[in-house]
Design a protein around this motif. Structure first.
Motif, PDB file in Angstrom:
ATOM      1  N   PHE A 284      33.228  -4.937  13.818  1.00  0.00           N
ATOM      2  CA  PHE A 284      33.878  -4.761  15.179  1.00  0.00           C
ATOM      3  C   PHE A 284      34.300  -6.378  16.004  1.00  0.00           C
ATOM      4  O   PHE A 284      35.193  -6.272  16.468  1.00  0.00           O
TER       5      PHE A 284
ATOM      6  N   LEU B 272      27.241  -3.687   9.032  1.00  0.00           N
ATOM      7  CA  LEU B 272      28.212  -2.772   8.773  1.00  0.00           C
ATOM      8  C   LEU B 272      28.973  -2.168   9.905  1.00  0.00           C
ATOM      9  O   LEU B 272      29.995  -1.407   9.877  1.00  0.00           O
ATOM     10  N   THR B 273      28.588  -2.563  11.116  1.00  0.00           N
ATOM     11  CA  THR B 273      29.220  -2.130  12.517  1.00  0.00           C
ATOM     12  C   THR B 273      29.412  -3.081  13.419  1.00  0.00           C
ATOM     13  O   THR B 273      30.617  -3.129  13.716  1.00  0.00           O
ATOM     14  N   VAL B 274      28.557  -3.868  13.736  1.00  0.00           N
ATOM     15  CA  VAL B 274      28.815  -4.971  14.653  1.00  0.00           C
ATOM     16  C   VAL B 274      29.652  -6.189  14.160  1.00  0.00           C
ATOM     17  O   VAL B 274      30.744  -6.462  14.788  1.00  0.00           O
TER      18      VAL B 274
ATOM     19  N   ASP C 249      25.558   5.508  15.566  1.00  0.00           N
ATOM     20  CA  ASP C 249      26.337   5.061  14.473  1.00  0.00           C
ATOM     21  C   ASP C 249      25.510   5.493  13.150  1.00  0.00           C
ATOM     22  O   ASP C 249      26.344   5.752  11.979  1.00  0.00           O
TER      23      ASP C 249
ATOM     24  N   SER D 271      22.861   5.054   4.835  1.00  0.00           N
ATOM     25  CA  SER D 271      22.644   5.417   6.142  1.00  0.00           C
ATOM     26  C   SER D 271      21.713   6.793   5.971  1.00  0.00           C
ATOM     27  O   SER D 271      20.671   6.802   6.872  1.00  0.00           O
TER      28      SER D 271
ATOM     29  N   ASN E 233      26.114   8.980  12.337  1.00  0.00           N
ATOM     30  CA  ASN E 233      27.617   9.219  12.169  1.00  0.00           C
ATOM     31  C   ASN E 233      27.998   8.575  10.679  1.00  0.00           C
ATOM     32  O   ASN E 233      28.696   9.548   9.866  1.00  0.00           O
ATOM     33  N   LYS E 234      27.463   7.807   9.987  1.00  0.00           N
ATOM     34  CA  LYS E 234      27.555   7.324   8.830  1.00  0.00           C
ATOM     35  C   LYS E 234      26.954   7.891   7.770  1.00  0.00           C
ATOM     36  O   LYS E 234      27.499   8.010   6.741  1.00  0.00           O
TER      37      LYS E 234
ATOM     38  N   PHE F 107      23.093  -2.120  10.742  1.00  0.00           N
ATOM     39  CA  PHE F 107      23.846  -2.036  11.792  1.00  0.00           C
ATOM     40  C   PHE F 107      24.613  -3.256  12.119  1.00  0.00           C
ATOM     41  O   PHE F 107      26.023  -3.015  12.150  1.00  0.00           O
TER      42      PHE F 107
END
Lengths: 462, 424
Positions: free
Chosen positions: A297, A292-294, B46, B396, B49-50, A289
């Protein structure tokens, strides 16, 4: 015979000893007038015979299997001519694998030294013999000891007491595994650390401000020594942990306050398990997380603000780590807030203060030591956390306090140094153990202090 | 002395402010809980979704003409001839029949649509059915992983950059014709790791995890329960006992990576055990989960009321009989619950396993405790580090599989507790 097969054979023997012991005790009891004339129940005689059969054999099996390789290697290397006897453990293992290859036929014997060929023959010989000897020794001991255990069954023998003593020793040795683990950690980590300080000086490690553990392949290469200053790693760890605590402490604390003082039973029963769910998520998921996301962002967001953020910023790792330790802070604070006696609350409310004033001026000061303990525990969690930072923080050892830049941590470096090939005689590998020793000491200190505070505080109100 | 009337007035005046403060304080609490729960939701959303597309695969169904001339193959039963034959050509010919606008120069683009392993699939099927030679068969192949992600994320720029304009048009057309189809990704659950995302699966990692968990359970449960029994029932109050207790409490808080260092230095370096094997992984995780199991088992033993013990002692049972025949069975549900929670922790653990070499790229499904293997969380770590979006998607999906395991273990623990818990 393979150790695994041998193990199952011993199990079969143990079972046989049990059955035979059972019947012998019954047979001995019959002329006396029944089982009640025995000192113990037949089952205890049977267990005793089984233990006699199993314990010595299994101990020998384990010892043999764990030290077989070392002893064979010693014997094989001992036969070599003195001029090719390896000087260092690294060379020894290299030579050993060469001999191994000759023995298995992967390396043709014509192309190497004759003494190595001899050594390979000896190796094959020893291996076969060792296996035969082991099987014979273990089986004969099992049968012999089992027979003695069976034969010595007498009506007056207090088998129950003997079995119970053995069981007690077994229980004790299981409890002692905890000590063994600590001893193992201390010895393995600190032994390598001492070797590390034989190569890199104390001051370089503790006060050096540059970290680049690459060790040159050739002696004359530029920067061949590598730099082992742990300051940038330590500041990186502190930066990320500080961000994590900045997130976790207010959120965790206020959640705990709300849940213990304001929320009704229904809300509490829903929210509490949900918060604990956060603690049950594997760290690799948080790492995913964060990376790859935070992190993307934050990098994008900083760019729209006109700032320059690294794609592996300390902020991303810290924020996600903060989310991870929210439940630690909240559940520990919840415990201590609930431990504050109701009389304090009632007294304060009776004087006309509002709930929040009671909380701020009465309960919080009373619970503060416990909460501090909880925060210290959370901090030690954050410092030792590995996967989030391995995936989301960088590898470059920057000495910076800017959360938008990439920093590296102690745990990241341990993992990067130890993934892949290791040589236990290069400072690069040993540095990981030195870092591990530091990590162990710091987290241990934090835990000991935290547990002391929490315990002392609990006693106050009990 | 202040006038009581005035005093009351002051209090009344300040009331409004104090109530506002009260409300604000309350709002902070609600805000904190909202933040915590929101991050939980964002995290799960997340990942779903991924990863939900990771459970889908894209296939291409082609009518393949087994022509001896185009394949340079006369006799499919002759291994040498099979080795020299061309199994790519019939696939491309079949594709170009469906896509007549593709010229001779577009062959490379067509080839980029089919999975690189499709030709070996064709070869294996033909060798298994030599009588197909000279006929036309309808065979379903996996699509190339670039086509796979493009197909599943229609309209998303990030997922289409690996395909050229023309290739995208081809894929759209093939989909309209029903040649390219999306279906449940059984490959993901029936194969090990692969360099090709379309053929990569979690089965190897799941089996590895199960092997590691088995070793951990078999070792840590008996040792943990025995240690708890000793500490609660038999240990004399002395220095050694105190030292053991301090040790257990501290070990419970030692960072997991330290256990990896221990495993590397002791099990691998000192005892010479092999790297990357589930057995060593299980040993390391045993040492890591033992404190959790011991602590929860002790709590379970403590909760058995003294009256049970006294009754058993009263009818002449020895201390050991009291423990084994009465206390232990009554404490068992609590011990089981604690152990399941400890095992769930071990299942999600990654860091110590990285150090003992369980990060290798392993295609085969492990068959024993001494086969090289990897585990689910490590597989997630490996795939998450890949630059390919198709692998991120699979990481994921693997996380979802991992979370499903963890949730079911925790549900089992809760169920056990509810079912077997006894109130005294």
């Amino acid at each position: 015979m393979q150790p695994a097969n041998l193990f199952f054979l011993i199990l079969a023997l143990i079972f046989t000893a049990y059955v035979l012991g059972y019947f012998r005790s019954k047979a001995l009891a019959r002329p006396l007038g029944g089982v009640r004339h025995l000192k113990s129940l037949p089952g205890y005689y049977a267990v005793r015979a089984a233990l006699w059969c199993g314990i010595p054999a299994l101990i020998i099996l384990v010892l043999w299997a764990s030290f077989e390789n070392q002893i064979i290697q010693m014997l094989v290397l001992g036969t070599l001519a003195p001029e090719i006897v390896p000087a260092s453990p690294g060379e020894a293992s290299l030579l050993m694998s060469q001999i191994n290859n000759i023995a298995s036929g992967a390396l043709s014997s014509g192309s190497v030294d004759a003494s190595l060929v001899n050594a390979a023959e000896l190796l094959t010989n020893l291996r076969q013999n060792s296996n035969t000897y082991m099987t014979m020794l273990v089986l004969s001991i099992a049968v012999l000891a089992g027979f003695v255990g069976w034969y010595r069954i007498q009506p007056k023998l207090n088998a129950r007491e003997q079995v119970e003593i053995i069981l007690r020793w077994f229980f004790f040795s299981c409890a002692a595994v905890a000590i063994m683990t600590t001893v193992g950690i201390v010895f393995s980590v600190f032994f390598e650390t001492v070797r590390f300080f034989g190569m890199v000086s104390f001051t370089d490690f503790f006060f050096g401000t540059s970290w680049s553990p690459q060790v040159a392949l050739r002696a004359d290469q530029v920067g061949s020594g590598g730099a082992f200053g742990m300051i940038p790693l330590f500041t990186g760890t502190l930066l990320i942990s500080a961000i994590a605590l900045l997130v976790a402490v207010p959120v965790g604390l206020f959640s705990a306050i709300y849940l213990s003082e304001y929320a009704n039973k229904h809300v509490r029963s829903v929210v509490k398990p949900l918060l604990e769910l956060l603690a049950g998520v594997p760290t690799v998921v948080y790492g995913f997380f964060a990376a790859l996301t935070v992190a993307p962002f934050i990098a994008n967001f900083a760019q729209t603000l006109g700032m320059n953020a690294s794609s592996q910023s300390a902020l991303a790792a810290g924020l996600v780590m903060g989310i991870m330790i929210i439940p630690f802070v909240s559940s520990l604070s919840d415990d201590v807030i609930n431990a504050v006696p109701q009389s304090l609350r009632d007294g304060s409310l009776a004087l006309g203060s509002t709930q929040s004033e009671t909380m701020k001026k009465v309960i919080f000061p009373a619970a503060l030591p416990g909460i501090m303990g909880g925060i210290l525990l959370a901090a030690s969690r954050a410092i030792g956390e590995t996967m989030i930072v391995v995936m989301a923080a960088g590898l470059a050892a920057n000495l910076t306090a800017n959360p938008l830049q990439s920093v590296t941590t102690v745990t990241v470096q341990i993992v990067t140094l130890l993934i892949g090939d290791q040589e236990f005689d290069s400072p690069k590998t040993l540095a990981a153990f030195a870092l591990g020793a530091m990590l162990f000491i710091v987290t241990l200190l934090l835990n000991v202090i935290a547990l002391k505070i929490v315990r002392k505080y609990r006693e106050q109100y009990d | 002395m202040i006038d009581p009337k005035k005093q009351a007035e002051i209090v009344h005046k300040s009331l409004k402010k104090r109530y506002r403060k009260e409300k604000r304080f309350r709002a902070y609490g609600i805000l904190a809980i909202t933040i915590a729960l929101a991050s939980l939701i964002v995290l799960f959303a997340d990942i779903i979704n991924k990863g939900h597309t990771g459970f889908l695969k894209t296939t291409i169904t082609l009518d393949v003409e087994m022509n001896a001339e185009t394949m340079y193959l006369e006799d499919p039963t002759d291994p040498d001839a099979v080795r020299m034959a061309d199994f790519v050509e019939p696939l491309i010919q079949s594709l170009s029949e469906i896509l007549p606008e593709a010229t001779e120069e577009d062959r490379g683009k067509l080839r980029g649509l089919i999975n690189p392993y499709a030709s070996s699939q064709l070869r294996d099927e033909l060798v298994a059915n030599p009588d197909w030679m000279g006929t036309t068969q309808t065979i379903t192949f996996l699509a190339h992983s670039n086509v796979d992600v493009y197909n599943k994320h229609k309209g998303n720029e990030a997922y289409s950059i690996k395909l050229s304009e023309e290739q995208q048009q081809y894929v759209d057309k093939l989909r309209d014709k029903g040649v390219i189809e999306t279906s449940f990704n059984d490959v993901f659950f029936t194969s090990g790791d692969s360099r090709d995302p379309a053929r990569a699966g979690v089965l190897g990692a799941i089996v590895g995890s199960l092997l590691v968990m088995f070793v951990t359970l078999v070792l840590s449960f008996p040792i943990g329960v025995a240690a708890a029994i000793y500490l609660e029932e038999f240990a004399p109050r002395n220095r050694i006992t105190d030292f053991i207790e301090v040790n257990i409490n501290n070990l419970a808080a030692v960072p997991s990576i330290i256990f990896g260092l221990l495993g590397l230095a002791v099990f691998i370096n000192l005892f010479g055990m092999p790297r990357s094997v589930p057995f060593v992984g299980g040993l390391v995780l045993t040492l890591m989960t033992l404190p959790t199991i011991i602590i929860s088992s002790r709590a379970a033993i403590k909760s058995v009321p003294p009256s049970i013990r006294e009754a058993a002692e009263g009818v002449g049972a020895s201390k050991m009989q009291v423990v084994l025949h009465h206390v232990l069975p009554l404490a068992m549900p609590g011990m089981l619950t604690g152990s399941i929670i400890g095992m769930a922790q071990a299942l999600g653990e990654t860091a110590p396993l990285l150090l003992i070499g369980m990060v290798a790229f392993i295609v085969e499904i492990p068959e024993g405790f001494f086969d090289a293997a990897t585990v689910l969380p490590v597989q997630v770590f490996l795939w998450a580090g890949s630059p390919e979006l198709a692998f991120i998607e699979r990481a994921s999906a693997a996380i979802m599989v991992l979370l499903a395991f963890l949730l079911s273990m925790n549900a089992l623990a809760i169920w056990l507790r509810k079912r077997l818990e006894r109130r005294w």
